[in-house]
Design a protein around this motif. Structure first.
Motif, PDB file in Angstrom:
ATOM      1  N   ARG A 192     -97.679   2.045  30.806  1.00  0.00           N
ATOM      2  CA  ARG A 192     -97.070   3.045  31.686  1.00  0.00           C
ATOM      3  C   ARG A 192     -96.594   4.230  30.863  1.00  0.00           C
ATOM      4  NH1 ARG A 192     -92.083   4.329  31.915  1.00  0.00           N
ATOM      5  NH2 ARG A 192     -92.156   4.792  34.151  1.00  0.00           N
ATOM      6  N   GLY A 193     -96.195   5.297  31.558  1.00  0.00           N
ATOM      7  CA  GLY A 193     -95.585   6.463  30.932  1.00  0.00           C
ATOM      8  C   GLY A 193     -95.227   7.464  32.006  1.00  0.00           C
ATOM      9  N   GLN A 194     -94.401   8.453  31.649  1.00  0.00           N
ATOM     10  CA  GLN A 194     -94.015   9.461  32.622  1.00  0.00           C
ATOM     11  C   GLN A 194     -93.761  10.793  31.929  1.00  0.00           C
ATOM     12  OE1 GLN A 194     -90.639   6.993  33.818  1.00  0.00           O
ATOM     13  NE2 GLN A 194     -89.273   8.776  33.474  1.00  0.00           N
ATOM     14  N   ILE A 195     -93.812  11.873  32.715  1.00  0.00           N
ATOM     15  CA  ILE A 195     -93.523  13.204  32.214  1.00  0.00           C
ATOM     16  C   ILE A 195     -92.590  13.895  33.193  1.00  0.00           C
ATOM     17  CG2 ILE A 195     -95.594  13.608  30.836  1.00  0.00           C
ATOM     18  CD1 ILE A 195     -96.798  15.052  33.287  1.00  0.00           C
ATOM     19  N   ALA A 242     -97.482  -6.037  25.103  1.00  0.00           N
ATOM     20  CA  ALA A 242     -97.950  -6.550  23.812  1.00  0.00           C
ATOM     21  C   ALA A 242     -99.357  -7.125  23.898  1.00  0.00           C
ATOM     22  CB  ALA A 242     -96.967  -7.598  23.288  1.00  0.00           C
ATOM     23  N   GLU A 243     -99.652  -7.835  24.966  1.00  0.00           N
ATOM     24  CA  GLU A 243    -100.951  -8.496  25.081  1.00  0.00           C
ATOM     25  C   GLU A 243    -102.080  -7.533  25.428  1.00  0.00           C
ATOM     26  OE1 GLU A 243     -98.768  -9.229  29.045  1.00  0.00           O
ATOM     27  OE2 GLU A 243     -98.286  -8.933  26.912  1.00  0.00           O
ATOM     28  N   HIS A 244    -101.753  -6.267  25.678  1.00  0.00           N
ATOM     29  CA  HIS A 244    -102.787  -5.289  26.027  1.00  0.00           C
ATOM     30  C   HIS A 244    -102.882  -4.152  25.010  1.00  0.00           C
ATOM     31  CE1 HIS A 244    -103.616  -7.071  29.961  1.00  0.00           C
ATOM     32  NE2 HIS A 244    -102.314  -7.238  30.093  1.00  0.00           N
ATOM     33  N   ARG A 245    -102.256  -4.317  23.869  1.00  0.00           N
ATOM     34  CA  ARG A 245    -102.296  -3.264  22.858  1.00  0.00           C
ATOM     35  C   ARG A 245    -103.635  -3.245  22.123  1.00  0.00           C
ATOM     36  NH1 ARG A 245     -96.078  -4.295  20.722  1.00  0.00           N
ATOM     37  NH2 ARG A 245     -95.085  -3.422  22.588  1.00  0.00           N
ATOM     38  N   ARG A 246    -103.902  -2.112  21.492  1.00  0.00           N
ATOM     39  CA  ARG A 246    -105.138  -1.892  20.733  1.00  0.00           C
ATOM     40  C   ARG A 246    -106.380  -1.949  21.622  1.00  0.00           C
ATOM     41  NH1 ARG A 246    -103.507  -1.509  15.702  1.00  0.00           N
ATOM     42  NH2 ARG A 246    -101.699  -2.671  14.971  1.00  0.00           N
ATOM     43  N   ARG A 247    -106.217  -1.528  22.859  1.00  0.00           N
ATOM     44  CA  ARG A 247    -107.343  -1.442  23.789  1.00  0.00           C
ATOM     45  C   ARG A 247    -107.497  -0.023  24.342  1.00  0.00           C
ATOM     46  NH1 ARG A 247    -106.719  -7.139  27.263  1.00  0.00           N
ATOM     47  NH2 ARG A 247    -106.371  -8.493  25.446  1.00  0.00           N
ATOM     48  N   GLY A 248    -106.786   0.917  23.745  1.00  0.00           N
ATOM     49  CA  GLY A 248    -106.894   2.300  24.170  1.00  0.00           C
ATOM     50  C   GLY A 248    -106.047   2.686  25.362  1.00  0.00           C
ATOM     51  N   LEU A 249    -105.141   1.794  25.778  1.00  0.00           N
ATOM     52  CA  LEU A 249    -104.354   2.081  26.983  1.00  0.00           C
ATOM     53  C   LEU A 249    -103.257   3.108  26.731  1.00  0.00           C
ATOM     54  CD1 LEU A 249    -104.047  -1.468  28.581  1.00  0.00           C
ATOM     55  CD2 LEU A 249    -105.839   0.258  28.854  1.00  0.00           C
ATOM     56  N   GLY A 250    -102.683   3.084  25.516  1.00  0.00           N
ATOM     57  CA  GLY A 250    -101.695   4.105  25.193  1.00  0.00           C
ATOM     58  C   GLY A 250    -102.306   5.494  25.230  1.00  0.00           C
ATOM     59  N   GLY A 251    -103.513   5.620  24.678  1.00  0.00           N
ATOM     60  CA  GLY A 251    -104.212   6.894  24.723  1.00  0.00           C
ATOM     61  C   GLY A 251    -104.574   7.290  26.142  1.00  0.00           C
ATOM     62  N   LEU A 252    -104.955   6.308  26.961  1.00  0.00           N
ATOM     63  CA  LEU A 252    -105.268   6.575  28.367  1.00  0.00           C
ATOM     64  C   LEU A 252    -104.048   7.151  29.087  1.00  0.00           C
ATOM     65  CD1 LEU A 252    -106.934   6.279  31.007  1.00  0.00           C
ATOM     66  CD2 LEU A 252    -106.108   3.910  31.116  1.00  0.00           C
ATOM     67  N   VAL A 253    -102.889   6.528  28.879  1.00  0.00           N
ATOM     68  CA  VAL A 253    -101.663   6.998  29.518  1.00  0.00           C
ATOM     69  C   VAL A 253    -101.335   8.418  29.065  1.00  0.00           C
ATOM     70  CG1 VAL A 253     -99.156   6.672  29.604  1.00  0.00           C
ATOM     71  CG2 VAL A 253    -100.687   4.722  29.931  1.00  0.00           C
ATOM     72  N   MET A 254    -101.378   8.656  27.755  1.00  0.00           N
ATOM     73  CA  MET A 254    -101.013   9.961  27.230  1.00  0.00           C
ATOM     74  C   MET A 254    -101.965  11.050  27.714  1.00  0.00           C
ATOM     75  SD  MET A 254     -98.235   9.776  25.494  1.00  0.00           S
ATOM     76  CE  MET A 254     -98.277  11.287  24.518  1.00  0.00           C
TER      77      MET A 254
END
Length: 219
Positions: free
Chosen positions: A136-139, A155-167
């Motif tokens: 998740r994330g917000q602006i 934690a179980e979904h890290r290193r799958r590009g989801l942080g980049g997707l959110v950003m």
């Protein structure tokens, strides 16, 4: 943007942060701003873009309410000696900025993305096909810039590009809303992700919380 003063960038961050978190209007001080947050562990915060020893010592000496935070745009080791007993050091932060542009990232297979806006805040939620939380994330929009806040990946979904997707999703939404500059304060862990996405570190930030021993709950 590269020539923007740190004090101006911090003010941009403050303006967006209070919208994102529902804080009070910032109260201008000679040294920065005071914000009422109103949570038991985060009653208020004093934000100093260019902290001096004299100002920090005065604020620390006048503080009696547990849950009062100092946000000081300097290295931890530089400002920690300026406060007395009862103050603890939180995770260091990094003030970062980037230029915004149009973005429409693809959602990885096995995940769904939901986005919505309310009260000046736009949010992105990533879940598995089964509906489990993944990221998740917000602006918060404040004039011609946005502040990115509360970006998190399970934690179980890290290193799958989801942080980049959110950003990227948040940056794209901000650009469509008319913002051209992004501002955030990231953790040491988040700094690597943001740097890989084109964000630039502008200043370190020390977080100090007043938590005297007699105010801590008995375990």
């Amino acid at each position: 943007m590269p020539d923007t003063k740190i004090s101006e960038l911090v003010r941009m961050w403050v303006d967006g942060w209070v919208v994102s978190r529902g804080g009070s209007d910032p109260i201008a001080e000679p040294w920065g701003w005071t914000i009422d947050v109103g949570q038991s562990g985060h009653v208020a915060r004093h934000v100093l873009p260019e902290p001096s020893e004299g100002d920090v010592r005065k604020i620390a000496a006048a503080t009696s309410a547990p849950g009062t935070w100092l946000k000081l745009f300097a290295e931890d080791q530089a400002v920690l000696p300026w406060v007395g007993p009862g103050w603890r050091c939180g995770l260091p932060g990094f003030l970062m900025t980037c230029r915004l542009g149009p973005e429409r990232p693809e959602v990885p297979a096995g995940y769904t993305l939901t986005a919505w806006s309310r009260g000046g805040v736009s949010r992105v939620l990533v879940r598995t096909r089964a509906g489990h939380f993944a990221a998740r994330g917000q602006i918060a929009l404040a004039g011609g810039h946005v502040v990115v806040d509360q970006v998190e990946t399970a934690a179980e979904h890290r290193r799958r590009g989801l942080g980049g997707l959110v950003m990227r999703s948040l940056r794209g939404s901000a650009y469509e809303a008319g913002a051209r500059t992004g501002v955030l304060v990231g953790t040491p862990e988040g700094r690597a992700l943001y740097s890989s996405l084109g964000w630039t570190v502008r200043s370190p930030m020390a977080s100090l919380c007043y938590e005297p021993s007699d105010a801590r709950p008995v375990s």
